[in-house]
Design a protein around this motif. Structure first.
Motif, short mmCIF file in Angstrom:
data_model
loop_
_atom_site.label_atom_id
_atom_site.label_comp_id
_atom_site.label_asym_id
_atom_site.label_seq_id
_atom_site.Cartn_x
_atom_site.Cartn_y
_atom_site.Cartn_z
N PHE A 1 7.36 -7.93 14.39
CA PHE A 1 6.88 -7.93 15.78
C PHE A 1 7.13 -9.29 16.43
CE2 PHE A 1 3.43 -4.64 14.45
CZ PHE A 1 4.37 -3.63 14.49
N ASP B 1 10.91 0.38 15.22
CA ASP B 1 9.99 0.23 14.10
C ASP B 1 9.93 1.59 13.41
OD1 ASP B 1 7.87 0.00 12.37
OD2 ASP B 1 6.39 -0.61 13.87
N TRP C 1 0.64 0.63 17.04
CA TRP C 1 1.72 -0.20 16.49
C TRP C 1 2.60 -0.84 17.56
CZ3 TRP C 1 0.50 -2.15 12.28
CH2 TRP C 1 -0.15 -1.41 11.29
N GLN D 1 6.53 0.15 2.23
CA GLN D 1 5.44 0.78 1.47
C GLN D 1 5.04 2.19 1.89
OE1 GLN D 1 5.22 -1.83 3.51
NE2 GLN D 1 3.35 -1.84 4.69
N GLY E 1 6.84 -10.44 4.77
CA GLY E 1 6.00 -10.57 5.96
C GLY E 1 5.66 -9.23 6.60
N GLY E 2 6.17 -8.15 6.04
CA GLY E 2 5.83 -6.82 6.54
C GLY E 2 6.47 -6.51 7.88
N SER F 1 7.16 4.11 9.18
CA SER F 1 6.54 5.27 8.54
C SER F 1 7.42 6.52 8.56
CB SER F 1 5.18 5.56 9.17
OG SER F 1 5.27 5.59 10.58
C1 LIG Z 1 2.27 0.25 8.55
C2 LIG Z 1 3.00 0.01 9.81
C3 LIG Z 1 3.23 -1.29 10.29
C4 LIG Z 1 2.70 -2.51 9.61
O1 LIG Z 1 3.37 -2.75 8.45
P1 LIG Z 1 3.03 -4.03 7.53
O2 LIG Z 1 4.12 -3.95 6.53
O3 LIG Z 1 1.67 -3.80 6.97
O4 LIG Z 1 3.09 -5.23 8.38
C5 LIG Z 1 3.96 -1.43 11.45
N1 LIG Z 1 4.44 -0.37 12.11
C6 LIG Z 1 4.23 0.89 11.69
C7 LIG Z 1 4.78 2.03 12.45
C8 LIG Z 1 3.50 1.12 10.53
O5 LIG Z 1 3.29 2.37 10.10
#
Ligand SMILES: *Cc1c(COP(=O)(O)O)cnc(C)c1O
Length: 363
Positions: A81, A173, A103, A196, A75-76, A176
């Motif tokens: 969130f 979070d 974000w 990713q 779910g990423g 990145s």
């Molecule tokens: C890319 C990113 C997200 C979203 O990530 P998904 O895996 O696409 O849901 C959330 N927070 C940050 C800081 C990101 O760089």
């Protein structure tokens, strides 16, 4: 490999070449099993070994204490969130957010659907060109938790150190910048990251959380959205993203082979300094973020007079020169170089050389 380009994409992003090579070597026959990791039952002893190895690698590389769970979800980061407030909100105790851009905006939207949300600080008035200063942050000591985004991928800001939230759990979070530098995990209640950008392929979301926080979730929380479900089942309640978990394990091996996260941080700092110095050395390029808050992962910059035509040309010609993914996020424009762990110094040097050449021709 001579046909590989330098990939500056914000995510999915560059992977370490030795990791890709090892995955290739093990692709058809994983360690004598006669099959690919992709073909294995998630209940097989082989896969359980892979899962345990990846978790061990993460615990060692990140220094994760024993009272923390390591979960591999789907779910990423975006689902986190919602999941975080669904599990960690305590009725009548608003969630504090340090609002630093796109974000955290998305996190706020989801928090508001299930909980009360309060801003502990925001730099929206400055268009998120910097992070809140310590004297601008007002925490509520009674908050359920504090939400922070350690590195804002879109605006190119990164917290150099984290605010002290006392007894209130800090939820970060780290999508990145996870494992881009040493972090004291015990200072956080929960850390989440989509894999990713810095630690693997898309499809896995890493959650590292103090186990006791999972007890907060109301009984009505859907099973799959409850951390307790995944803790109890060791991320095997349902089919987890098996291949992604395997790849994260390989990335942990790579980080260790490179000298661990301390060595990775040194390299990241050297890469970022090289690029920011090139930006600061001329009027032709301008960094978009106040210097003290500049990200070592996502370097945002513009060309003289915010010249969109020239920026378009830059991204296009860079692409042709084997430097891909430099166009800024659609919401902010400009240019952005994402220089995650796996981007070699040679890639940043090639970009800097290209920047000089582009300025000479167009400046
Ligand atoms: C890319 C990113 C997200 C979203 O990530 P998904 O895996 O696409 O849901 C959330 N927070 C940050 C800081 C990101 O760089």
């Amino acid at each position: 490999m001579s046909d590989r380009i330098f990939n500056f994409s914000a995510g999915p992003a560059v992977m370490p070449e030795p990791v890709l090579e090892r995955a290739r070597d093990e692709m058809l026959n994983f360690q004598g099993s006669g099959m690919s990791v992709m073909e294995m039952s998630h209940r097989s002893p082989e896969f359980e070994g892979i899962l345990a190895r990846t978790e061990r690698g993460l615990r060692q590389t990140m220094g994760i204490p024993d009272d923390y769970a390591v979960l591999f979800l789907q779910g990423g980061a975006s689902l986190q969130f919602s999941m975080v407030p669904m599990n960690l909100y305590l009725l009548g105790r608003p969630i504090d957010v340090l609002h630093t851009g796109a974000w955290t905006e998305k996190a706020i939207e989801e928090i508001k659907k299930v909980a009360e949300c309060r801003l502990a600080a925001s730099t929206e008035a400055e268009k998120f060109r910097r992070l809140p200063r310590p004297d601008e942050i007002e925490f509520n000591p009674d908050a359920s938790y504090v939400h922070i985004c350690s590195n804002n991928t879109i605006f190119g800001t990164q917290w150099r150190s984290f605010p002290d939230t006392g007894e209130v759990p800090l939820v970060a979070d780290m999508s990145s910048d996870i494992l881009s530098r040493p972090v004291d995990v015990s200072k956080f209640g929960l850390i989440f990251a989509g894999a990713q950008k810095n630690i693997g392929p898309a499809g896995v979301t890493l959650v590292v959380m103090r186990k006791e926080l999972a007890e907060r979730a109301p009984a009505s929380t859907p099973t799959m959205l409850k951390y307790a479900t995944h803790i109890k089942n060791n991320s095997l309640y349902n089919t987890p993203p098996t291949f992604g978990i395997y790849m994260i394990g390989l990335v942990m091996d790579w980080i260790e082979a490179e000298g661990g996260v301390v060595a990775i941080e040194e390299r990241n700092e050297a890469k970022a300094k090289l690029l920011y110095s090139a930006i600061d050395a001329t009027e032709f390029y301008t960094g978009t973020v106040e210097k003290q808050d500049r990200s070592y992962m996502n370097v945002n910059f513009r060309i003289q007079g915010n010249n969109e035509e020239l920026e378009k040309k830059f991204a296009k010609e860079a692409e042709a020169a084997g430097l891909s993914g430099l166009k800024g996020h659609r919401s902010v424009g400009g240019l952005r170089a994402s220089i995650y762990n796996a981007m070699p110094l040679a890639g940043v040097q090639a970009l800097v050389d290209f920047m000089h050449e582009f300025e000479r021709k167009n400046g």
